[in-house]
Design an enzyme around this catalytic site. Structure first.
Site, PDB file in Angstrom:
ATOM      1  CG  ASP A 103      -2.319  -0.534   0.859  1.00 15.81           C
ATOM      2  OD1 ASP A 103      -2.877  -0.067  -0.141  1.00 15.81           O
ATOM      3  OD2 ASP A 103      -2.819  -1.428   1.563  1.00 15.81           O
ATOM      4  CG  HIS A 111       3.549   6.687  14.869  1.00 12.25           C
ATOM      5  ND1 HIS A 111       3.538   7.989  14.436  1.00 12.25           N
ATOM      6  CD2 HIS A 111       2.589   6.609  15.814  1.00 12.25           C
ATOM      7  CE1 HIS A 111       2.620   8.673  15.085  1.00 12.25           C
ATOM      8  NE2 HIS A 111       2.024   7.858  15.935  1.00 12.25           N
ATOM      9  CB  VAL A 152      -6.140   0.421   3.866  1.00 12.87           C
ATOM     10  CG1 VAL A 152      -6.432  -0.505   5.028  1.00 12.87           C
ATOM     11  CG2 VAL A 152      -4.649   0.765   3.802  1.00 12.87           C
ATOM     12  CG  ASN A 169      -2.814  10.781  21.500  1.00 12.37           C
ATOM     13  OD1 ASN A 169      -3.846  11.247  21.055  1.00 12.37           O
ATOM     14  ND2 ASN A 169      -1.870  10.300  20.739  1.00 12.37           N
ATOM     15  N   GLY A 208       0.394  22.028  18.495  1.00 13.64           N
ATOM     16  CA  GLY A 208      -1.024  22.201  18.211  1.00 13.64           C
ATOM     17  C   GLY A 208      -1.615  23.479  18.761  1.00 13.64           C
ATOM     18  CB  VAL A 213      -0.778  24.300  13.057  1.00 14.19           C
ATOM     19  CG1 VAL A 213       0.675  24.716  12.985  1.00 14.19           C
ATOM     20  CG2 VAL A 213      -1.266  24.307  14.498  1.00 14.19           C
ATOM     21  CB  SER A 231      -0.772   9.589  15.721  1.00 20.81           C
ATOM     22  OG  SER A 231       0.322  10.199  16.325  1.00 20.81           O
TER      23      SER A 231
END
Length: 727
Positions: free
Chosen positions: A283, A309, A326, A397, A406, A411, A479
């Site tokens: 993929d 990751h 996928v 998280n 963030g 952003v 993520s």
């Protein structure tokens, strides 16, 4: 010296080994001492007064480097070159930065001696995934004497007895948790000090790939025999996977599966700043085309992903549309992998962003976070924005406030949401269900960070994607949510007419307009706290409405889609095989006024997952390459209405079959997937939510005819019905 300590440009040499020699230092015991701290050192852009009435001379990057190299208490690791500001941009140029190790005390001395220097800790970054399920907080760290210890042996295998090597095993109790992984025989042993079998509160097992995770609250563990855990294969949930391609539940929720096959993101460049991307995976092969390794400095190091990751994120953005595994959002986008993990620091992120600016990257996915602010990183992200580079950032998280970067205004910050029917019960995903839930089963997971900085939310629980070397795993985290939005951003840049007109320049206006389109496309989610969801979940059909309005379908596709719809209705028992067929006497297939595939602004929305006979199972859509959309994936609410995003889809593309799901809908169900919150069908209803015209064969045929008309109208194959008062 770790890989991350090596000079990055080859211009600096590591310090000589100690007189004892490297081999001797490995064999002889060494006292454990504190590590020196790592700093980023830069010259301030203007002179600053050292003492009243006196000015310190300005320093350039080369002078700063020589000054630190000559200092015996400083170890210089590498230098990040300075860059000039973009012409006409508000952000100034970026100074040259020297990355060095020393003690905090010596930094204070240097600050007093050289006030024109700026020192900033070069802190570690962390992945924005979820390493373990939430633990219940208890007032005491332990409830048993510290001299007590328990050893637990685990055997992880599938139902056929095949051991699962490399599976992560996490055991939590009243004190510190313990984690290990299984060996080649599927066995793992954990010894916990201060715990007994009765004090263990949870066990979580995460296989590397191919299986669902397992989470057991208050497990009955034995210390005298193997504790057997048998995870469920993904193929048991998604029939034929990975031989058959699936759309993730999140892609359906964002209506990716309803886009026509012509919208594929060609011409846009996306960078994944993460742990690399394994191009051996089918993929990712030919999808990730270039990159840079900022960990080991190897020419092709970006194509190796030991952490899994970055590969997972990259396949969400651009997984191959080849009928297997996928499929990503922007399957024809040019993807670059910037490898900064493991061991990624602020300085590595700055270098990766420099690469993105130089390579004219359009969208950057940042599935990383820190609890510390970095003015230098903030300045580099602003410089990237001024150069037209759009940064999509995971919110974090740990369940607390939004992490850095963030919190920056330039952003697009993404929180995670989950859907209760997207995973089987008994998994670690189920442990993340938290707070209120919509009628469709959407919830805000425990782990997602929240705050006013959250711009949008996206699927981040049980996200199925690719992991090395050729497997698949369902992972949690912001993520996983961020690449959903980054992939949609690539499609918008590639196909929205605004970016071929007034916003075609590579500047901050382009980035801000892109973020505005994405936020304006969102469908709000009522989960009790806007700080957990922002504007809501982006909707691909809304974001790409101008592009959809310009598409003219080929006439042959109307017959193809009609045949597919008729076959599905016949298979579902809604039509008799002799009475209906492609090109039959329905009296509706020949309607003119084709409006193009995809939903047009103001058109009636079709619900998903419901037929005249009731709901059909959802989950992931199986089928071949992404084709012209049916009603799978849920409809787009009209622009003047709220409601939940499109729910789980039910049909594959161009000959695909329905995806069976062997597990029941989770808490908050009790309604058909894909409809608006609170719309609980009372008796038989059609796909658009209206009651069937009657019962028995005649009523079934009327319902089937109405359903077929709505399907074709939603696909743009029929014009609006002037006799319909709703239109």
């Amino acid at each position: 010296m770790t890989n991350n300590d090596k000079p990055k440009d080859g211009s600096e040499e590591p310090r000589p080994a100690s007189p004892r020699g490297r081999q001797a230092s490995r064999q002889a015991p060494q006292p454990v001492e504190s590590r020196p701290r790592r700093y980023m050192v830069a010259a301030m852009p203007q002179p600053h007064p050292a003492t009243p009435g006196a000015a310190a001379p300005a320093l350039d990057g080369d002078t700063v480097r020589r000054l630190l190299e000559d200092d015996p208490e400083v170890r210089v690791l590498r230098r990040l070159r300075g860059t000039a500001g973009n012409p006409g941009a508000q952000a100034p140029g970026f100074p040259a930065v020297v990355v060095a190790e020393t003690t905090a005390e010596h930094v204070e001395a240097l600050r007093r001696q050289y006030p024109q220097l700026y020192f900033e800790r070069d802190r570690l970054l962390s992945y924005s995934d979820v390493p373990q399920p939430p633990r219940r907080r208890r007032p005491a760290p332990a409830v048993v004497p510290p001299g007590v210890e328990s050893t637990f042996a685990f055997l992880v295998r599938d139902a056929d007895g095949t051991p699962l090597p490399g599976a992560s095993v996490l055991v939590t109790g009243h004190g510190w948790p313990a984690q290990t992984s299984t060996g080649a025989d599927g066995r793992a042993v954990v010894t916990m000090v201060g715990e007994t079998p009765e004090s263990i509160t949870g066990v979580t097992v995460r296989p590397r790939s191919g299986y669902w995770s397992v989470h057991i609250d208050r497990p009955a563990l034995s210390t005298t025999r193997d504790n057997l855990i048998e995870p469920m294969p993904l193929s048991e949930t998604f029939s034929g996977f990975p031989g058959k391609q699936v759309f993730g539940w999140g892609q359906q929720a964002m209506n990716l599966d309803r886009l026509p096959p012509t919208l594929r993101g060609a011409g846009v460049r996306v960078a994944i700043i993460d742990s690399g991307a394994d191009i051996r995976h089918p993929d990712l092969r030919d999808r990730v085309r270039a990159g840079v390794d900022l960990v080991g400095g190897e020419p092709d190091g970006w194509s190796v992903d030991a952490a899994y990751h970055g590969s997972h994120c990259a396949a969400v953005v651009s997984g191959a549309d080849d009928g297997h595994g996928v499929v990503g959002f922007a399957v024809e986008a040019e993807v670059h992998a910037c490898k900064i993990f493991p061991g990624g620091r602020f300085s590595d992120l700055i270098e990766a962003l420099d690469y993105c600016i130089e390579q004219r990257i359009d969208v950057v996915n940042l599935s990383l976070a820190s609890r510390h602010h970095s003015p230098l990183v903030a300045a580099k992200i602003e410089q990237a924005r001024e150069a037209g580079v759009a940064c999509v950032v995971a919110g974090g998280n740990d369940g607390g406030p939004v992490g850095f970067p963030g919190i920056l205004p330039g952003v697009l910050t993404v929180a995670a949401v989950g859907k209760a029917d997207a995973f089987p019960p008994g998994t670690a995903h189920e442990a993340e269900i938290h707070g209120p839930m919509t009628g469709d089963g959407y919830f805000s997971p425990r782990f997602t960070c929240h705050g006013p900085e959250i711009d949008v939310c996206a699927p981040g629980v049980a996200v199925l994607s690719a992991v090395p070397p050729d497997g698949y795993a369902a992972l949690d985290g912001t993520s996983m949510a961020a690449p959903h939005v980054a992939g949609l951003a690539a499609l918008v840049l590639a196909h929205h007419s605004d970016f071929r007109g007034p916003f075609s320049g590579r500047d901050a206006r382009r980035v801000d307009h892109l973020f505005h389109i994405i936020k304006s496309s969102c469908v709000p989610l009522n989960l009790g706290d806007l700080h957990r969801t922002g504007a809501g979940m982006p909707n691909a059909l809304r974001a790409l409405a101008p592009a959809l309005a310009q598409i003219t379908p080929e006439p042959v596709e109307a017959d193809t889609l009609l045949g597919q719809l008729t076959a599905e209705m016949t298979g579902a028992g809604l039509l008799a095989s002799a009475a209906w067929g492609p090109g039959g006497d329905s009296g509706h297939a020949g309607h003119g006024g084709q409006a193009g595939p995809g939903t047009q602004p103001g058109m009636a929305a079709c619900g998903a997952g419901t037929t005249a006979n009731g709901p059909v199972p959802g989950g992931l859509v199986t089928g071949g390459p992404r084709g012209r959309a049916t009603s799978a994936g849920g409809g787009v609410p009209p622009a003047d209405q709220g409601g939940a995003p499109g729910g789980a889809g039910t049909r594959g593309k161009r000959g695909g079959t329905r995806a069976a799901r062997p597990y029941v809908t989770g808490p908050g169900g009790g309604r058909t997937p894909g409809g608006a919150a609170g719309d609980v069908p009372a008796g038989p209803r059609m796909a658009n939510g209206t009651p069937t015209a009657g019962t028995g064969p005649a009523g079934g045929e009327q319902a089937a005819m109405a359903w077929l008309k709505e399907e074709m109208r939603a696909a743009g194959l029929l014009g609006d019905d002037p006799a319909d008062p709703a239109e």
